[in-house]
Scaffold this motif. Sequence first.
Motif, PDB file in Angstrom:
ATOM      1  N   ILE A 170      19.076  -9.370   3.784  1.00  0.00           N
ATOM      2  CA  ILE A 170      18.993 -10.716   3.474  1.00  0.00           C
ATOM      3  C   ILE A 170      17.947 -11.236   4.376  1.00  0.00           C
ATOM      4  CG2 ILE A 170      19.977 -12.984   3.045  1.00  0.00           C
ATOM      5  CD1 ILE A 170      22.556 -11.216   2.750  1.00  0.00           C
ATOM      6  N   ARG A 171      16.778 -12.195   4.093  1.00  0.00           N
ATOM      7  CA  ARG A 171      15.975 -13.025   4.960  1.00  0.00           C
ATOM      8  C   ARG A 171      16.358 -14.438   4.815  1.00  0.00           C
ATOM      9  NH1 ARG A 171      12.760 -11.937   8.851  1.00  0.00           N
ATOM     10  NH2 ARG A 171      12.306  -9.852   8.201  1.00  0.00           N
ATOM     11  N   VAL A 172      16.721 -15.265   5.614  1.00  0.00           N
ATOM     12  CA  VAL A 172      17.118 -16.577   5.573  1.00  0.00           C
ATOM     13  C   VAL A 172      15.700 -17.245   6.251  1.00  0.00           C
ATOM     14  CG1 VAL A 172      18.654 -18.350   5.948  1.00  0.00           C
ATOM     15  CG2 VAL A 172      19.382 -16.300   5.836  1.00  0.00           C
ATOM     16  N   PHE A 173      15.248 -18.107   5.375  1.00  0.00           N
ATOM     17  CA  PHE A 173      14.063 -19.005   5.704  1.00  0.00           C
ATOM     18  C   PHE A 173      13.962 -20.368   5.313  1.00  0.00           C
ATOM     19  CE2 PHE A 173      12.873 -17.620   1.793  1.00  0.00           C
ATOM     20  CZ  PHE A 173      11.850 -18.620   1.330  1.00  0.00           C
ATOM     21  N   GLY A 174      13.261 -21.200   6.156  1.00  0.00           N
ATOM     22  CA  GLY A 174      13.078 -22.648   5.745  1.00  0.00           C
ATOM     23  C   GLY A 174      11.959 -22.903   4.557  1.00  0.00           C
ATOM     24  N   LEU A 175      12.392 -23.496   3.619  1.00  0.00           N
ATOM     25  CA  LEU A 175      11.479 -23.732   2.584  1.00  0.00           C
ATOM     26  C   LEU A 175      10.359 -24.976   2.807  1.00  0.00           C
ATOM     27  CD1 LEU A 175      13.994 -24.253  -0.679  1.00  0.00           C
ATOM     28  CD2 LEU A 175      12.259 -22.379  -0.244  1.00  0.00           C
ATOM     29  N   GLU A 176      10.503 -25.603   4.059  1.00  0.00           N
ATOM     30  CA  GLU A 176       9.912 -26.974   4.001  1.00  0.00           C
ATOM     31  C   GLU A 176       8.386 -26.400   4.731  1.00  0.00           C
ATOM     32  OE1 GLU A 176      13.858 -29.015   4.416  1.00  0.00           O
ATOM     33  OE2 GLU A 176      13.205 -27.087   4.820  1.00  0.00           O
ATOM     34  N   ALA A 189       0.914  -1.173  -0.159  1.00  0.00           N
ATOM     35  CA  ALA A 189      -0.062  -0.114   0.107  1.00  0.00           C
ATOM     36  C   ALA A 189       0.937   1.279  -0.050  1.00  0.00           C
ATOM     37  CB  ALA A 189      -1.002   0.186   1.284  1.00  0.00           C
ATOM     38  N   GLY A 190       1.930   1.153   0.072  1.00  0.00           N
ATOM     39  CA  GLY A 190       3.072   2.424   0.058  1.00  0.00           C
ATOM     40  C   GLY A 190       3.213   2.917  -1.045  1.00  0.00           C
ATOM     41  N   ASP A 191       4.206   3.769  -1.576  1.00  0.00           N
ATOM     42  CA  ASP A 191       4.599   4.426  -2.805  1.00  0.00           C
ATOM     43  C   ASP A 191       4.954   3.624  -3.723  1.00  0.00           C
ATOM     44  OD1 ASP A 191       6.124   7.063  -0.830  1.00  0.00           O
ATOM     45  OD2 ASP A 191       4.087   6.638  -1.348  1.00  0.00           O
ATOM     46  N   LYS A 192       5.603   2.347  -3.516  1.00  0.00           N
ATOM     47  CA  LYS A 192       5.951   1.414  -4.632  1.00  0.00           C
ATOM     48  C   LYS A 192       5.863   0.207  -4.244  1.00  0.00           C
ATOM     49  CE  LYS A 192      10.958   1.495  -3.641  1.00  0.00           C
ATOM     50  NZ  LYS A 192      11.018  -0.015  -3.459  1.00  0.00           N
ATOM     51  N   PRO A 193       5.692  -0.786  -5.093  1.00  0.00           N
ATOM     52  CA  PRO A 193       5.620  -2.187  -5.117  1.00  0.00           C
ATOM     53  C   PRO A 193       6.704  -2.917  -4.244  1.00  0.00           C
ATOM     54  CG  PRO A 193       4.994  -1.743  -7.249  1.00  0.00           C
ATOM     55  CD  PRO A 193       5.528  -0.445  -6.559  1.00  0.00           C
ATOM     56  N   ARG A 194       6.545  -3.909  -3.330  1.00  0.00           N
ATOM     57  CA  ARG A 194       7.579  -4.433  -2.939  1.00  0.00           C
ATOM     58  C   ARG A 194       8.246  -5.423  -3.998  1.00  0.00           C
ATOM     59  NH1 ARG A 194       9.951  -7.138   1.668  1.00  0.00           N
ATOM     60  NH2 ARG A 194       9.823  -9.530   1.458  1.00  0.00           N
ATOM     61  N   ARG A 195       9.377  -5.189  -4.056  1.00  0.00           N
ATOM     62  CA  ARG A 195      10.495  -6.100  -5.173  1.00  0.00           C
ATOM     63  C   ARG A 195      11.268  -7.002  -4.632  1.00  0.00           C
ATOM     64  NH1 ARG A 195      12.774  -2.665  -9.913  1.00  0.00           N
ATOM     65  NH2 ARG A 195      10.632  -2.666 -10.264  1.00  0.00           N
ATOM     66  N   VAL A 196      11.450  -8.275  -4.625  1.00  0.00           N
ATOM     67  CA  VAL A 196      12.323  -9.026  -3.980  1.00  0.00           C
ATOM     68  C   VAL A 196      12.909  -9.929  -5.005  1.00  0.00           C
ATOM     69  CG1 VAL A 196      11.190  -9.096  -1.795  1.00  0.00           C
ATOM     70  CG2 VAL A 196      10.307 -10.647  -3.384  1.00  0.00           C
ATOM     71  N   LEU A 197      14.269 -10.484  -4.754  1.00  0.00           N
ATOM     72  CA  LEU A 197      14.789 -11.647  -5.237  1.00  0.00           C
ATOM     73  C   LEU A 197      14.695 -12.867  -4.247  1.00  0.00           C
ATOM     74  CD1 LEU A 197      17.582 -11.340  -7.595  1.00  0.00           C
ATOM     75  CD2 LEU A 197      17.696 -13.146  -5.721  1.00  0.00           C
ATOM     76  N   LEU A 198      14.274 -13.977  -4.820  1.00  0.00           N
ATOM     77  CA  LEU A 198      14.263 -15.232  -4.250  1.00  0.00           C
ATOM     78  C   LEU A 198      15.277 -16.173  -4.491  1.00  0.00           C
ATOM     79  CD1 LEU A 198      12.528 -17.447  -2.091  1.00  0.00           C
ATOM     80  CD2 LEU A 198      11.490 -17.922  -4.189  1.00  0.00           C
ATOM     81  N   ASP A 217      14.226  -4.996  -2.818  1.00  0.00           N
ATOM     82  CA  ASP A 217      14.157  -4.468  -1.427  1.00  0.00           C
ATOM     83  C   ASP A 217      14.798  -5.305  -0.701  1.00  0.00           C
ATOM     84  OD1 ASP A 217      12.520  -2.163  -2.037  1.00  0.00           O
ATOM     85  OD2 ASP A 217      10.715  -3.617  -2.297  1.00  0.00           O
ATOM     86  N   GLU A 218      14.928  -6.824  -0.957  1.00  0.00           N
ATOM     87  CA  GLU A 218      15.321  -7.695  -0.141  1.00  0.00           C
ATOM     88  C   GLU A 218      15.782  -9.045  -0.772  1.00  0.00           C
ATOM     89  OE1 GLU A 218      13.676  -8.118   4.492  1.00  0.00           O
ATOM     90  OE2 GLU A 218      12.573  -9.110   3.012  1.00  0.00           O
ATOM     91  N   VAL A 219      16.726  -9.832  -0.284  1.00  0.00           N
ATOM     92  CA  VAL A 219      17.142 -11.059  -0.897  1.00  0.00           C
ATOM     93  C   VAL A 219      16.671 -12.159   0.081  1.00  0.00           C
ATOM     94  CG1 VAL A 219      18.965 -12.680  -1.556  1.00  0.00           C
ATOM     95  CG2 VAL A 219      19.095 -10.116  -2.157  1.00  0.00           C
TER      96      VAL A 219
END
Length: 249
Positions: free
Chosen positions: A216-222, A6-15, A159-161
């Motif tokens: 960088i956000r590290v998370f579990g895929l499972e 809802a902010g000024d620009k869309p969130r853009r991420v690299l997965l 914005d984030e990896v």
Amino acid sequence: MTGENAGDKPRRVLLKLSGEAFGGGKVGIDTHVVRRIASEIVPAVGKGVQVAIVVGGGNFFRGAELQQAGIDRSRGDYMGMLGTVMNCLALQDFLEQEGQATRVQTAITMGQVAEPYIPLKAIRHLEKGRVVIFGAGAGMPYFSTDTVSIQRSLEIHCDEVLMGKNGVDGVYTADPRKDENAKRFEALSYNRALVDNLAVMDAAALSMARDNKKRIRVFGLEGEGNVTRALVGEEIGTLVSTAESRVAD
């Protein structure tokens, strides 16, 4: 724009997805795993998140391992790059089956199966709601797909990896499979990750992220739905940034 954007620009991420994730721990492609990942990407795009993806090729070839078997390192790395493209095409197919427009861009030119990597074109695809998958690594030997993830994210202004990991739901003080006292970091500084050699990504990639302040956000895929949660910006796993390190309660 609604919801998370809802902010000024869309969130853009690299997965960043590892080849091991695609293979389910084996050589080749585990279609059930890739189909699930694809099905969790689509809802995030539906909410306005712009999603670029870098895919590894470790389920087919790893240059360093091939080198140990007597193959020239550079040639082994190129074999690994071609392995990433096979993973890209598999993910593209499952995303298209879900009705999600997808483009594959490769660092090695192969016109019949993918576009060449052109940053401005990738940005245009993202703005049009398409998922863009980057294959063939950096197109050069000795560069990991971790490094490519940071480089591509910088070039297309993400914005984030997001680092999807197998068998672990974040970054820990020690290997949680070997040390029952290991604690998960909620927040982790680049310097702590580098000095303690914590398993975020390789040191060259992490140094590039630190120098350019790329989160960088590290998370579990499972975990079911984790890919969607990470893409839309939920605070799961471990956030690596300039902030002070903090262990989860």
